[in-house]
Design an enzyme around this catalytic site. Structure first.
Site, PDB file in Angstrom:
ATOM      1  N   ASP A   1      73.300  40.395  39.823  1.00 25.12           N
ATOM      2  CA  ASP A   1      73.411  39.661  38.929  1.00 25.12           C
ATOM      3  C   ASP A   1      72.868  40.397  37.639  1.00 25.12           C
ATOM      4  O   ASP A   1      71.883  40.992  37.659  1.00 25.12           O
ATOM      5  CB  ASP A   1      72.524  38.360  38.996  1.00 25.12           C
ATOM      6  CG  ASP A   1      72.522  37.456  37.752  1.00 25.12           C
ATOM      7  OD1 ASP A   1      73.402  36.680  37.538  1.00 25.12           O
ATOM      8  OD2 ASP A   1      71.563  37.778  36.777  1.00 25.12           O
TER       9      ASP A   1
ATOM     10  N   GLU B   1      80.279  39.676  39.311  1.00 26.08           N
ATOM     11  CA  GLU B   1      80.947  38.739  38.740  1.00 26.08           C
ATOM     12  C   GLU B   1      81.876  39.153  37.559  1.00 26.08           C
ATOM     13  O   GLU B   1      81.235  40.085  36.876  1.00 26.08           O
ATOM     14  CB  GLU B   1      79.778  37.781  38.068  1.00 26.08           C
ATOM     15  CG  GLU B   1      80.083  36.374  37.893  1.00 26.08           C
ATOM     16  CD  GLU B   1      78.859  35.539  37.574  1.00 26.08           C
ATOM     17  OE1 GLU B   1      79.083  34.394  37.265  1.00 26.08           O
ATOM     18  OE2 GLU B   1      77.782  35.999  37.374  1.00 26.08           O
TER      19      GLU B   1
ATOM     20  N   ASP C   1      67.805  34.512  38.206  1.00 28.46           N
ATOM     21  CA  ASP C   1      68.904  35.691  38.636  1.00 28.46           C
ATOM     22  C   ASP C   1      69.021  36.158  40.041  1.00 28.46           C
ATOM     23  O   ASP C   1      70.274  36.590  40.587  1.00 28.46           O
ATOM     24  CB  ASP C   1      67.977  36.949  37.675  1.00 28.46           C
ATOM     25  CG  ASP C   1      68.142  36.745  36.292  1.00 28.46           C
ATOM     26  OD1 ASP C   1      68.734  35.768  35.794  1.00 28.46           O
ATOM     27  OD2 ASP C   1      67.409  37.356  35.843  1.00 28.46           O
TER      28      ASP C   1
END
Ligand SMILES: [Zn+2]
Length: 367
Positions: free
Chosen positions: A189, A273, A355
């Site tokens: 993340d 991501e 996170d």
């Protein structure tokens, strides 16, 4: 990927150039273009001739034939060829011959004449040496500096190209992929408070050292506010400010390289991501190191390093609700504001750093 497979990798990175080097690169581009256009004109004439007179066909030249003719007919007439590496026109003619080959077997169209300023590039063959982290030595032109750390590999040729006012060097090299047969999966993340939070619980804070330079920079800009624009003192101050900017940028670049190496080298699978970068930047949601360089750069580095270390990179769709989902029970929250630094699940009561929760969800997205 199997263990110890030889893999041909490409590497492309921006060059830091002085004025003399820029001139030398322009000259080489000019010669590559001149040789290509000359060769293309000649080969087109030969094809026209062969079409018109099928009974007295001329053999279509090889790249070696073309280079011999160029040396005999063109170089003697154009002195400036001697200022550049002899491999440049040779490589241009080889590329031309390859372009014709693709045209003849119908995998590409007819080669086109090159125009100045459009996709300028040339290839150098011979002694190409990587010196230390940020320098590469090429024939005739000499040592060129790069912003980015270069892979420590052997290569026999390099291509230099221009995009707008930026110059890039690219080369190919063989590597034995280092498959460490790792099976561990890591979710990553990217954040603002920390550079990255990993699903393993590791937190990469990022470089702290540039913060002191940033403070120095703003102090310098404040002190310069009364200097007369264009004065000697003002000019001196501008140079000092530019140097400091460069220093900060380099620290950030280095930080990003350390992060991508750490991820690719130590994990079998890396899950990230896909980010909508412009949106992220507007929200100030990413650490400066990534915001500056762009998510694209982060992903580019991670892609080639994963190849290098034999690990797998998975990019999860940007609509995947990594932050809103409870990593313990899987319940999805309707809303989660940016200020909520801790994720509290209304369903199972699980409490976890925001996170870390997102990173764990990413690591689970593949299994
Ligand atoms: Zn839950």
């Amino acid at each position: 990927m199997d263990k110890g497979v030889a893999l041909l990798l490409g590497f492309k990175t921006e060059l830091i150039l002085n004025k003399a080097q820029r001139t030398a690169l322009m000259k080489h581009c000019g010669i590559a273009r001149h040789a290509w256009n000359w060769g293309l004109g000649l080969t087109k004439q030969i094809l026209d001739h062969n079409n018109a007179l099928p009974d007295s066909k001329i053999k279509f030249p090889t790249a070696i034939d073309l280079h011999k003719w160029l040396v005999a007919l063109v170089k003697s007439e154009n002195e400036w060829y001697y200022e550049c590496s002899k491999s440049t026109p040779q490589q241009a003619l080889m590329a031309l011959r390859e372009a014709w080959k693709r045209c003849f077997n119908k995998t590409a169209g007819v080669p086109k004449f090159k125009k100045k300023g459009k996709r300028d590039s040339f290839t150098l063959e011979g002694t190409v040496k990587i010196l230390g982290n940020n320098k590469i030595q090429v024939p005739v032109i000499g040592v060129l500096k790069t912003y980015e750390r270069l892979p420590q590999v052997l290569t026999k040729s390099a291509t230099i190209s221009r995009q707008a006012d930026k110059w890039f060097i690219s080369f190919r090299f063989d590597v034995e992929t280092q498959n460490l047969e790792q099976t561990n999966v890591v979710g990553v993340d990217l954040g603002v408070k920390n550079l990255a939070t990993l699903s393993t619980g590791e937190v990469i804070a990022g470089a702290k050292s540039y913060k002191k330079y940033e403070a120095k920079l703003s102090r310098m800009q404040w002190l310069n506010r009364h200097k007369i624009i264009g004065s000697t003192n003002w000019k001196k101050a501008q140079i000092a400010v530019a140097r400091l900017h460069m220093k900060i940028a380099n620290i950030r670049k280095d930080t990003l390289h350390k992060l991508t190496t750490l991820l690719a080298k130590n994990h079998g699978t890396v899950v990230i991501e896909d980010l909508n970068v412009s949106g992220m930047m507007a929200n100030h949601k990413l650490a400066r190191a990534i915001a500056d360089m762009g998510f694209y750069e982060f992903r580019r580095q991670l892609t080639y390093k994963c190849q290098l270390y034999g690990s797998k990179l998975i990019v999860v769709d940007r609509w995947f609700p990594s932050s809103k989902t409870c990593s313990n029970c899987g319940t999805k929250k309707e809303t989660l504001t940016l200020n909520e630094r801790v994720f509290e699940c209304g369903d199972c009561g699980f409490v976890i750093d925001r996170d870390l929760n997102a990173a764990i969800n990413l690591s689970k997205a593949v299994s």
